[in-house]
Design an enzyme around this catalytic site. Structure first.
Site, PDB file in Angstrom:
ATOM      1  N   TYR A 334      43.301   7.976  22.251  1.00 26.83           N
ATOM      2  CA  TYR A 334      42.675   9.269  22.544  1.00 26.83           C
ATOM      3  C   TYR A 334      41.969   9.205  23.887  1.00 26.83           C
ATOM      4  CZ  TYR A 334      37.903   7.622  21.510  1.00 26.83           C
ATOM      5  OH  TYR A 334      36.701   6.969  21.538  1.00 26.83           O
ATOM      6  N   CYS A 335      41.780  10.391  24.490  1.00 27.12           N
ATOM      7  CA  CYS A 335      41.034  10.530  25.746  1.00 27.12           C
ATOM      8  C   CYS A 335      40.401  11.918  25.761  1.00 27.12           C
ATOM      9  CB  CYS A 335      41.935  10.309  26.956  1.00 27.12           C
ATOM     10  SG  CYS A 335      43.312  11.463  27.074  1.00 27.12           S
ATOM     11  N   THR A 336      39.876  12.352  26.893  1.00 27.53           N
ATOM     12  CA  THR A 336      39.132  13.611  26.957  1.00 27.53           C
ATOM     13  C   THR A 336      40.010  14.824  26.683  1.00 27.53           C
ATOM     14  OG1 THR A 336      37.645  12.620  28.576  1.00 27.53           O
ATOM     15  CG2 THR A 336      37.594  15.013  28.378  1.00 27.53           C
TER      16      THR A 336
END
Length: 632
Positions: A334-336
């Site tokens: 996951y990331c922003t």
């Protein structure tokens, strides 16, 4: 005989006397008239003063009686209501307002409205930021934020790239949209702001570009009703080699078709609860320091790659200790906003197909969060499995799940009003101040870690102490990653990254035949004192030294103490205009012998390619030296 001149003078004197008499009479008359007027006005005032107090007393008595009657009625009503209602009901009524406000804070719209479907169409997620400001003014909270990315494969040629670049800029001027656009032959990665209609009009034009050949399936994430101060001032479109700088441009870039399986937030949250699963935070470590996912105890294992930049991810993924953590597991990323996971998951799956040591790990699947943390907050407004804040690269700087932000505002409002606030309402603080180590999660100011250059997490109080020159934020105040790794200078970071990248690219050449792109880092110059120690005459037994022409980019407190043994106090001489340090210091050493060795051994010697100037300095009797605050 009386002359003519004397007669003339007598006549003049008589005329003057007559005039003076007339003036005196006139003045006496005016005085009498004024006295009469004063007497008449005073009598009128006395008459009024004699009448008004009585009327006022009567009125005040009536008012007091009315107030007493009203208060008695209220007391009777309150007594009867208390007798009729139980204590539980009274408590429920007292908390009714707070519960209503909290429920309003939790009520967040995370689905596209009719305007979105009509104006934009396709995949779009929008919600209003009203929960952050319960009663926003239309002018003060009229900004809409747009986040999106889109990879294009096969990559664009020069003509195709220039055509898209011109389109987004012209459309930006047309709809008065501002912000940052990372444009590349492989697609777009944008953070934009504008009005409600302007942003949606821009999205519509991009969706329809070239009959929807590139952006028909692009997912736009919109946030409305943000403060006007969070809008970008101008539109800046700039060309980059990669949408995310992994160092994998051109032939090295793994195909986006190899990216992991995209899971919507609710499915991703369920997957975090499964066993034999790891969840990799693809963001930089300073982002993860203020907020991250916290899977359940028996669920996925959280992994922070401890990166300063995205270019470190391919190297980290290839480390033996990383492969041990991924062995036989499901891998979540996951990331922003999702863009960093596209290449990261594609890189892992490419290695799983082409590299024997990665094949042998038996990884059970690669998954990524669709829309990133930003979309997860819209589906889980109360936080779900998230803790803390999400670092952003727009004018918000960071944000939390919207319901938690709304509840925190309700709590602050109740505290200001002196009312009881509900417990356990608010945002958990995950980070710590790098100077005083108290809980803190707001990146303030422009200060960066003096050794690696990432944003510094410094609390408001420590910034103020530094501003007031009470406690300096010197080079010893570093990010927690540099402290953990024992990094004390920039050349250590460059040496470490260069060494790891060289080993990684050697492997790429052996497997894929790629040519190296990184340059070998220069060997770091050590800051050692000369081998032969010399002593300079010191008849006055001075212990204060002035050191000039140090390398500001390389020298920190630790290196200075290694260079000059026996230092007890340091005053870093800062430039008055810029506030920066340019290589000059005052130091106090323990003994006159330490001072004589420093001058004799270091004066006119080279250090980091610069010729040092070290000299004795007699303390000024009018000033305090050494100052207790400068003690190391």
């Amino acid at each position: 005989m009386v002359s003519d001149e004397e007669l003339k003078q007598k006549k003049k004197s008589k005329k003057k006397e007559k005039k003076m008499k007339k003036k005196r009479k006139h003045e006496e008359i005016t005085k009498i008239e004024k006295e009469k007027k004063n007497i008449s006005t005073s009598t009128d005032k006395d008459d009024v003063s004699q009448v008004t107090p009585k009327s006022e007393k009567k009125r005040s008595k009536k008012d007091k009686k009315q107030k007493k009657d009203k208060s008695k009625k209220k007391d009777k009503k309150s007594k009867t209501s208390k007798q009729e209602k139980s204590p539980k009901k009274i408590e429920e009524e007292n908390d009714a307002n707070t519960t209503e406000e909290l429920n309003e804070a939790k009520n967040v719209k995370a689905a596209p409205n009719d305007d979105d479907l009509k104006i934009v169409g396709g995949r779009i997620v929008s919600f209003s930021a009203d929960v952050m400001e319960p009663e926003p003014a239309s002018q003060e909270h009229s900004t809409t934020l747009l986040l999106f990315y889109q990879y294009i494969e096969p990559v664009l040629d020069e003509d195709g790239f220039q055509a898209i670049l011109e389109h987004v800029q012209v459309a930006g001027e047309k709809h008065q949209v501002t912000g940052r656009m990372r444009t590349s032959y492989e697609g777009l990665n944008c953070t934009l702001t504008g009005s409600y209609d302007g942003v949606r009009g821009w999205c519509k034009d991009l969706r329809d570009y070239n009959n929807g050949a590139y952006f028909a399936d692009t997912e736009f994430k919109l946030t409305d009703n943000l403060p006007s101060g969070q809008a970008f001032p101008t539109l800046h479109a700039f060309k980059v080699d990669e949408l995310v700088n992994y160092g994998l441009s051109g032939i090295k870039a793994p195909s986006i078709h190899m990216s992991g399986e995209h899971l919507e937030p609710k499915d991703y949250d369920k997957k975090m609860k499964e066993k034999d699963t790891v969840i990799i935070d693809v963001r930089n470590h300073y982002e993860a320091s203020i907020g991250r996912f916290q899977p359940p105890v028996n669920g996925a294992q959280y992994i922070d790659p401890m990166m300063r930049k995205s270019t470190e991810f391919p190297v980290w993924l290839d480390k033996p200790e990383t492969k041990d953590m991924l062995r036989g597991k499901q891998v979540l990323m996951y990331c922003t906003g999702g863009v960093r996971c596209e290449r990261a998951s594609a890189l892992l799956r490419t290695k799983m197909e082409n590299e024997d040591d990665t094949k042998a790990l038996g990884i059970k699947g690669v998954f990524q969060l669709q829309g990133g943390i930003d979309k997860y907050f819209r589906d889980f407004p109360e936080g779900g499995s998230w803790r803390g804040k999400n670092y952003t690269f727009d004018k918000r700087f960071s944000h939390a799940p919207p319901a938690l932000e709304g509840m925190e505002r309700v709590v602050k409002k109740k505290e200001k009003e002196g009312k009881e606030a509900p417990e356990k309402a608010g945002i958990e603080v995950m980070g710590k101040c790098e100077a005083c180590h108290k809980p803190w999660d707001m990146f303030r100011g422009k200060r960066r870690c003096p050794t690696c250059g990432v944003p510094s997490l410094i609390c408001k109080e420590c910034y103020q102490l530094d501003k007031d020159k009470i406690k300096k934020l010197d080079r010893s105040v570093r990010c927690d990653l540099c402290v953990k790794e024992g990094i004390r200078s920039k050349h250590q970071v460059r040496e470490k990254v260069g060494r790891e990248m060289e080993a990684y690219e050697t492997k790429l050449r052996e497997i894929y035949g790629f040519q190296p792109t990184s340059k070998k880092s220069k060997p770091a110059q050590r800051m050692d004192a000369p081998r032969k120690k010399k002593s300079a005459p010191n008849p006055k037994k001075i212990t204060k030294l002035f050191v000039k022409n140090l390398c500001a980019k390389e020298v920190d407190q630790l290196q200075l103490c290694e260079l000059i043994p026996g230092i007890t106090h340091i005053e870093w001489i800062m430039d008055r205009k810029t506030g920066n340090w340019y290589g000059s210091v005052f130091v106090e050493v323990a003994t006159p012998e330490d001072a004589s060795i420093a001058v004799g051994s270091l004066h006119k010697q080279k250090c980091h390619g610069r010729v040092l100037n070290v000299s004795y300095l007699e303390p000024d009797p009018k000033s305090i030296w050494p100052h207790p605050k400068l003690k190391i």
